[in-house]
Write an enzyme that holds these catalytic residues in place. Structure first.
Site, PDB file in Angstrom:
ATOM      1  N   HIS A 156      99.162  11.630  -2.372  1.00  0.00           N
ATOM      2  CA  HIS A 156     100.278  11.447  -3.300  1.00  0.00           C
ATOM      3  C   HIS A 156     101.164  12.679  -3.404  1.00  0.00           C
ATOM      4  O   HIS A 156     101.930  12.825  -4.359  1.00  0.00           O
ATOM      5  CB  HIS A 156      99.748  11.043  -4.683  1.00  0.00           C
ATOM      6  CG  HIS A 156      99.083   9.704  -4.683  1.00  0.00           C
ATOM      7  ND1 HIS A 156      98.239   9.275  -5.686  1.00  0.00           N
ATOM      8  CD2 HIS A 156      99.137   8.682  -3.783  1.00  0.00           C
ATOM      9  CE1 HIS A 156      97.796   8.058  -5.410  1.00  0.00           C
ATOM     10  NE2 HIS A 156      98.326   7.680  -4.261  1.00  0.00           N
ATOM     11  N   ASP A 173      97.553  18.366  -7.613  1.00  0.00           N
ATOM     12  CA  ASP A 173      97.292  19.781  -7.875  1.00  0.00           C
ATOM     13  C   ASP A 173      96.725  20.441  -6.620  1.00  0.00           C
ATOM     14  O   ASP A 173      96.534  19.790  -5.588  1.00  0.00           O
ATOM     15  CB  ASP A 173      96.335  19.946  -9.069  1.00  0.00           C
ATOM     16  CG  ASP A 173      94.996  19.245  -8.845  1.00  0.00           C
ATOM     17  OD1 ASP A 173      94.306  19.568  -7.861  1.00  0.00           O
ATOM     18  OD2 ASP A 173      94.634  18.358  -9.651  1.00  0.00           O
ATOM     19  N   GLN A 230      93.930  12.065  -4.290  1.00  0.00           N
ATOM     20  CA  GLN A 230      95.100  11.448  -4.910  1.00  0.00           C
ATOM     21  C   GLN A 230      95.762  12.412  -5.894  1.00  0.00           C
ATOM     22  O   GLN A 230      96.807  12.103  -6.452  1.00  0.00           O
ATOM     23  CB  GLN A 230      94.693  10.163  -5.641  1.00  0.00           C
ATOM     24  CG  GLN A 230      94.120   9.092  -4.730  1.00  0.00           C
ATOM     25  CD  GLN A 230      93.645   7.888  -5.516  1.00  0.00           C
ATOM     26  OE1 GLN A 230      94.424   7.222  -6.194  1.00  0.00           O
ATOM     27  NE2 GLN A 230      92.346   7.601  -5.436  1.00  0.00           N
ATOM     28  N   ASN A 256      81.046   8.953 -10.827  1.00  0.00           N
ATOM     29  CA  ASN A 256      82.005   8.628 -11.882  1.00  0.00           C
ATOM     30  C   ASN A 256      81.227   8.250 -13.141  1.00  0.00           C
ATOM     31  O   ASN A 256      80.325   7.413 -13.069  1.00  0.00           O
ATOM     32  CB  ASN A 256      82.897   7.454 -11.456  1.00  0.00           C
ATOM     33  CG  ASN A 256      84.177   7.360 -12.279  1.00  0.00           C
ATOM     34  OD1 ASN A 256      84.145   7.506 -13.490  1.00  0.00           O
ATOM     35  ND2 ASN A 256      85.287   7.100 -11.619  1.00  0.00           N
ATOM     36  N   PRO A 257      81.538   8.855 -14.288  1.00  0.00           N
ATOM     37  CA  PRO A 257      80.817   8.486 -15.509  1.00  0.00           C
ATOM     38  C   PRO A 257      81.126   7.066 -15.980  1.00  0.00           C
ATOM     39  O   PRO A 257      80.393   6.508 -16.798  1.00  0.00           O
ATOM     40  CB  PRO A 257      81.289   9.527 -16.535  1.00  0.00           C
ATOM     41  CG  PRO A 257      82.576  10.037 -15.995  1.00  0.00           C
ATOM     42  CD  PRO A 257      82.477   9.963 -14.508  1.00  0.00           C
ATOM     43  N   THR A 306      87.688   8.684  -9.345  1.00  0.00           N
ATOM     44  CA  THR A 306      88.851   7.829  -9.140  1.00  0.00           C
ATOM     45  C   THR A 306      88.586   6.448  -9.707  1.00  0.00           C
ATOM     46  O   THR A 306      87.457   5.945  -9.667  1.00  0.00           O
ATOM     47  CB  THR A 306      89.218   7.722  -7.648  1.00  0.00           C
ATOM     48  OG1 THR A 306      90.258   6.758  -7.475  1.00  0.00           O
ATOM     49  CG2 THR A 306      88.026   7.320  -6.800  1.00  0.00           C
TER      50      THR A 306
END
Length: 237
Positions: free
Chosen positions: A104, A89, A86, A203-204, A178
């Site tokens: 995206h 960069d 998503q 994911n934290p 995400t």
């Protein structure tokens, strides 16, 4: 083994890439996000929208891939790896990943807002953010815009179709950094789970997906992804 990585803003944040609201500082502190990330905002103030995205385009040149990006690229030595991101960069590509689908769009591609022809002409330098820059004009008379997906716009068909294929053909899907709240991208891991494909979340923070995945690792991408491929058999039993 076929591995599909679904990456979000948290992965690039570890490289120092500001999230959307983080970059709303100084000159942009009072800018309405909708005004700089919507087709309506573009029609009203193309000079302001162009200036904001051009700034982000150049800002990214000072950012490098992190250990998470490099790990995903290195997995290609022993597996077929496809990345669905998503992020707008190019850090996955710069790390060495060869199959990357941008749901995206990308800060590094531009097109005409009228005829949709790709633009690869010169861009003005922007060492510091400014409030307004006139966008280049296409030969058809349209304005050159960043090739990103704004609020209310459809995802690029080819990237979406390839992403669905990557998820449904995977032996394992790994969701990294995400929030799992932005649809339709958030529906991809759900599609994998519905087909019995193991899904690992890295994911934290907890997300709406956490309680549904096969395994949830409360760690960052740069910490967890190096060595994760080798650990998969033990993790998945």
């Amino acid at each position: 083994m076929q591995v599909t990585v679904l990456s979000g803003a948290g992965m690039s944040a570890e490289s120092g890439v500001p999230t959307f609201r983080d970059v709303e500082t100084g000159l942009w502190a009072k800018v309405d996000p909708y005004e700089i990330s919507s087709s309506d905002g573009w029609r009203r103030h193309p000079d302001k929208v162009w200036a904001w995205y051009l700034w982000r385009h150049y800002m990214m040149k000072a950012v490098a891939p992190n250990d998470g990006h490099r790990a995903v690229a290195a997995w290609e030595d022993g597996a077929q790896v496809r990345v669905v991101t998503q992020n707008v960069d190019d850090l996955h590509e710069r790390a060495g990943s060869t199959e990357v689908y941008h749901l995206h769009g990308s800060l590094f591609h531009f097109r005409c807002d009228r005829c949709n022809v790709a633009y690869d002409g010169p861009l003005p330098e922007m060492p510091q953010p400014v409030e307004s820059v006139d966008p280049p004009v296409c030969s058809c008379g349209g304005l050159i815009r960043p090739n990103v997906v704004w609020f209310g716009e459809q995802l690029p068909t080819e990237a979406w179709d390839r992403s669905v294929e990557a998820v449904t053909q995977a032996d394992v899907a790994i969701v990294v950094g995400t929030s799992s709240i932005v649809y339709p991208a958030a529906g991809l891991p759900e599609l994998a789970l519905a087909q019995g494909i193991p899904v690992i979340e890295v994911n934290p923070e907890r997300t709406p997906l956490t309680d549904r995945v096969t395994l949830s690792l409360r760690e960052t991408a740069a910490t967890t992804l190096p060595g994760l491929l080798q650990r998969l058999p033990a993790l998945l039993g």
